[in-house]
Design a protein around this motif. Structure first.
Motif, PDB file in Angstrom:
ATOM      1  N   ASP A 378      15.829  41.784 -23.471  1.00  0.00           N
ATOM      2  CA  ASP A 378      15.576  43.340 -24.057  1.00  0.00           C
ATOM      3  C   ASP A 378      14.673  43.642 -23.052  1.00  0.00           C
ATOM      4  OD1 ASP A 378      17.843  43.436 -25.370  1.00  0.00           O
ATOM      5  OD2 ASP A 378      16.789  43.216 -27.348  1.00  0.00           O
ATOM      6  N   ASN A 379      13.315  43.112 -22.939  1.00  0.00           N
ATOM      7  CA  ASN A 379      12.194  43.382 -22.569  1.00  0.00           C
ATOM      8  C   ASN A 379      12.493  43.519 -20.969  1.00  0.00           C
ATOM      9  OD1 ASN A 379       9.018  44.064 -22.950  1.00  0.00           O
ATOM     10  ND2 ASN A 379       9.257  42.409 -21.211  1.00  0.00           N
ATOM     11  N   GLY A 380      13.096  42.563 -20.526  1.00  0.00           N
ATOM     12  CA  GLY A 380      13.351  42.586 -18.956  1.00  0.00           C
ATOM     13  C   GLY A 380      14.134  43.756 -18.623  1.00  0.00           C
ATOM     14  N   LEU A 381      15.122  43.771 -19.324  1.00  0.00           N
ATOM     15  CA  LEU A 381      16.362  44.972 -19.205  1.00  0.00           C
ATOM     16  C   LEU A 381      15.846  46.457 -19.258  1.00  0.00           C
ATOM     17  CD1 LEU A 381      19.322  43.990 -21.161  1.00  0.00           C
ATOM     18  CD2 LEU A 381      18.784  43.329 -18.676  1.00  0.00           C
ATOM     19  N   ARG A 382      14.585  46.524 -20.061  1.00  0.00           N
ATOM     20  CA  ARG A 382      14.087  47.881 -20.283  1.00  0.00           C
ATOM     21  C   ARG A 382      12.971  48.175 -19.416  1.00  0.00           C
ATOM     22  NH1 ARG A 382      14.348  50.783 -24.830  1.00  0.00           N
ATOM     23  NH2 ARG A 382      15.370  48.949 -25.893  1.00  0.00           N
ATOM     24  N   TYR A 383      12.363  47.213 -18.611  1.00  0.00           N
ATOM     25  CA  TYR A 383      11.170  47.623 -17.930  1.00  0.00           C
ATOM     26  C   TYR A 383      11.342  47.236 -16.386  1.00  0.00           C
ATOM     27  CZ  TYR A 383       9.024  48.389 -22.346  1.00  0.00           C
ATOM     28  OH  TYR A 383       8.604  48.671 -23.753  1.00  0.00           O
ATOM     29  N   GLY A 385      13.881  47.553 -14.475  1.00  0.00           N
ATOM     30  CA  GLY A 385      14.263  48.852 -13.585  1.00  0.00           C
ATOM     31  C   GLY A 385      15.620  48.430 -12.852  1.00  0.00           C
ATOM     32  N   ARG A 386      16.488  49.475 -12.625  1.00  0.00           N
ATOM     33  CA  ARG A 386      17.752  49.146 -11.955  1.00  0.00           C
ATOM     34  C   ARG A 386      17.597  48.435 -10.503  1.00  0.00           C
ATOM     35  NH1 ARG A 386      22.155  51.375 -14.490  1.00  0.00           N
ATOM     36  NH2 ARG A 386      23.276  51.148 -12.646  1.00  0.00           N
ATOM     37  N   GLY A 387      18.405  47.479 -10.143  1.00  0.00           N
ATOM     38  CA  GLY A 387      18.332  47.036  -9.048  1.00  0.00           C
ATOM     39  C   GLY A 387      17.564  45.636  -9.034  1.00  0.00           C
ATOM     40  N   ALA A 388      16.863  45.412 -10.085  1.00  0.00           N
ATOM     41  CA  ALA A 388      16.274  44.129 -10.153  1.00  0.00           C
ATOM     42  C   ALA A 388      16.969  42.946 -10.585  1.00  0.00           C
ATOM     43  CB  ALA A 388      15.036  44.406 -11.274  1.00  0.00           C
ATOM     44  N   GLY A 429       1.091  54.200 -18.907  1.00  0.00           N
ATOM     45  CA  GLY A 429       1.732  54.596 -17.578  1.00  0.00           C
ATOM     46  C   GLY A 429       3.052  54.082 -17.411  1.00  0.00           C
ATOM     47  N   CYS A 430       3.626  53.282 -18.614  1.00  0.00           N
ATOM     48  CA  CYS A 430       5.002  52.949 -18.543  1.00  0.00           C
ATOM     49  C   CYS A 430       5.879  54.087 -18.992  1.00  0.00           C
ATOM     50  CB  CYS A 430       4.983  51.765 -19.428  1.00  0.00           C
ATOM     51  SG  CYS A 430       6.860  51.149 -19.496  1.00  0.00           S
ATOM     52  N   GLN A 431       6.948  54.208 -18.616  1.00  0.00           N
ATOM     53  CA  GLN A 431       7.734  55.572 -18.852  1.00  0.00           C
ATOM     54  C   GLN A 431       8.971  55.144 -19.575  1.00  0.00           C
ATOM     55  OE1 GLN A 431       6.808  58.788 -18.029  1.00  0.00           O
ATOM     56  NE2 GLN A 431       4.822  57.627 -17.351  1.00  0.00           N
ATOM     57  N   ALA A 432       9.308  53.963 -19.547  1.00  0.00           N
ATOM     58  CA  ALA A 432      10.547  53.289 -20.235  1.00  0.00           C
ATOM     59  C   ALA A 432       9.907  53.456 -21.748  1.00  0.00           C
ATOM     60  CB  ALA A 432      10.713  51.791 -19.841  1.00  0.00           C
ATOM     61  N   GLU A 433      11.397  53.749 -22.708  1.00  0.00           N
ATOM     62  CA  GLU A 433      11.300  53.879 -24.067  1.00  0.00           C
ATOM     63  C   GLU A 433      11.176  52.270 -24.515  1.00  0.00           C
ATOM     64  OE1 GLU A 433      14.312  55.799 -25.839  1.00  0.00           O
ATOM     65  OE2 GLU A 433      13.946  57.638 -24.862  1.00  0.00           O
ATOM     66  N   GLY A 434      10.255  52.282 -25.748  1.00  0.00           N
ATOM     67  CA  GLY A 434      10.212  51.027 -26.395  1.00  0.00           C
ATOM     68  C   GLY A 434       9.268  51.106 -27.610  1.00  0.00           C
ATOM     69  N   SER A 435       9.105  50.046 -28.396  1.00  0.00           N
ATOM     70  CA  SER A 435       8.266  50.122 -29.385  1.00  0.00           C
ATOM     71  C   SER A 435       6.801  49.328 -29.409  1.00  0.00           C
ATOM     72  CB  SER A 435       9.055  50.043 -30.846  1.00  0.00           C
ATOM     73  OG  SER A 435       9.354  48.547 -30.894  1.00  0.00           O
ATOM     74  N   GLY A 436       6.828  48.518 -28.493  1.00  0.00           N
ATOM     75  CA  GLY A 436       5.811  47.675 -28.492  1.00  0.00           C
ATOM     76  C   GLY A 436       5.812  46.330 -29.426  1.00  0.00           C
TER      77      GLY A 436
END
Length: 472
Positions: A378-383, A385-388, A429-436
């Motif tokens: 989930d952490n990888g899919l969230r941060y 980015g597309r194309g990674a 500075g991270c723009q992706a949604e998440g709870s930490g």
């Protein structure tokens, strides 16, 4: 010490609540009673040996006396009135029955009981009587035989045998036993009273500890070992461990409530704003937009609450021993990765696996291990980015097995790597949604399984997480 069966406790202590004092006294009383029985048997056996020795001496003396009487007074083998009185005399009046016989080697029975036979092999002259056991009808007898020359028939040998029943021997042994039992019973009773007093006095040492615990209300601090008897230190240490677990559970509960209030405040406030907006502007476009935002906020709140629960479970001190099993990561990890491939494709990320085909065994809980990998993915899919691209790796490193998750996304600046794994920490500075909470859950699950987590930059840029477990 003698182990008493539960049915014996129920027989001796029929009450539903058993007293420790009563248990201790029963544990001591039963062996004492058995000791009395055993000692009585030993006493009876010793008394019987003594009685047999005395009666054997008397029987031997009777045989020698009868031999002398025959040698001096009755050369023809007839029994004089004096000898017969000697054989039939019963000083105790016990009616224990005596028998005798005088036999000639050439002429057979000369006097006495025809069925009383001398022992086999008694054919030579001897002044030493031979003692032996013999049965006469239904009676068991003890007999003594001695030989002498026949003065009226040179070359002939007379065998003199006297015998008596065993009744008087057992009677004497029982009398000795009856005389010793009262003294033994008094001694055991005295020992029991001393033990009872000692148990009662010893258990009073628990009263101060009981009073200390009774004064507590919400105090879960350790009891400690000051003033605690050595014998109950294991109990107080176990209670202290229980208090520690309770303190940890209460702390987790308070932290969960605080975290839930903190994390759910923003989604709930957003829900209120968009609900009021939809009420204030009931046109379809505004209502549809508000409902879309409400749905996103609900999903965010649901994910946050799920992660809070997962973090609370992961923060418990030890894994459930009953749930832990021996797992083959080389079989489990690829299966978990395959389940997330479609989700990764929908997010525009190439998800793959690279690991050995040989079994890689660890001791772990499969449910929490799946939760760990899901949070890493989930952490990888969230941060990322597309194309990674994201690769799950598995490798053996000496006594450890390393599970790695690496992507080629934007990565994490080196100055923030040390703070990853903290609750609610998000890289500035991270723009992706998440709870930490995702990496915090990973950190706690790894620690519960005696593992470690390392965060670093990927070999080709991006971000890499390495979780090491002890191999089994």
């Amino acid at each position: 010490m003698l182990q008493l069966q539960p049915w014996l406790y129920r027989l001796l202590l029929p009450e539903s609540r058993h007293s420790l004092r009563q248990r201790l006294l029963i544990i001591l009383l039963v062996p004492l009673m058995l000791l009395l029985v055993f000692n009585s048997l030993i006493t009876y056996a010793g008394a019987l040996i003594y009685s047999n020795r005395v009666h054997d001496d008397s029987l031997t003396s009777d045989a020698l006396t009868l031999q002398q009487m025959l040698a001096t007074q009755d050369p023809d083998g007839r029994i004089s009135p004096q000898a017969r009185f000697l054989l039939e005399y019963d000083p105790g009046g016990h009616n224990y029955y005596s028998y005798f016989s005088v036999r000639s080697a050439r002429h057979g029975l000369l006097a006495g009981n025809n069925t009383l036979q001398p022992p086999a092999g008694l054919g030579r002259l001897s002044d030493v009587p031979r003692l032996y056991d013999v049965h006469l009808g239904h009676r068991s007898l003890r007999a003594a035989s001695v030989t002498m020359p026949n003065t009226r028939d040179p070359g002939d040998i007379l065998t003199v045998t006297v015998a008596e029943t065993l009744r008087d021997r057992h009677l004497v042994a029982r009398q000795i036993l009856l005389l010793s039992i009262p003294a033994q019973a008094v001694l055991i009773l005295a020992v029991f009273l001393l033990v009872w007093f000692g148990v009662r006095t010893g258990l009073r040492q628990l009263d101060p500890l009981s009073a200390r615990l009774a004064l507590r209300e919400h105090d879960l601090s350790p009891i400690g070992e000051t003033g605690v008897p050595v014998e109950i230190l294991p109990l107080t240490r176990t209670i202290d461990e229980l208090f520690a677990r309770l303190r940890n559970m209460l702390a987790l509960q308070e932290r969960f409530i605080a975290d839930a209030a903190h994390q759910l405040r923003t989604p709930l406030a957003g829900l209120r704003v968009h609900a009021e907006r939809a009420q204030a502007h009931p046109d379809p476009a505004t209502v549809s937009d508000s409902l879309q935002h409400i749905r996103q906020l609900i999903e965010r709140a649901n994910r946050t609450s799920s992660q809070l629960l997962a973090l609370t479970r992961a923060q418990s001190t030890e894994p459930d021993a009953a749930a832990s099993t021996r797992l083959d990561l080389a079989e489990l990890i690829p299966d978990l990765v395959r389940r997330r491939v479609h989700e990764a494709l929908a997010a525009g990320i190439d998800l793959g696996y690279d690991g050995p085909a040989e079994p890689q065994w660890i001791e772990a809980d499969s449910h929490t291990l799946q939760e760990l990998l899901d949070n890493l993915i989930d952490n990888g899919l969230r941060y990322a980015g597309r194309g990674a691209s994201m690769t799950i790796t598995l490798a053996r490193e000496d006594a450890n097995i390393c599970l790695g998750v690496e992507d080629n996304g934007p990565g994490v600046p080196d100055e923030w790597l040390a703070r990853l794994g903290e609750r609610f920490f998000r890289v500035p500075g991270c723009q992706a949604e998440g709870s930490g909470l995702g990496l915090a859950i990973v950190q706690r699950i790894a620690e519960r399984h005696h593992g470690s987590v390392r965060y670093r930059s990927g070999d080709a840029g991006g971000f890499r997480v390495e979780v090491r477990f002890p191999a089994t």
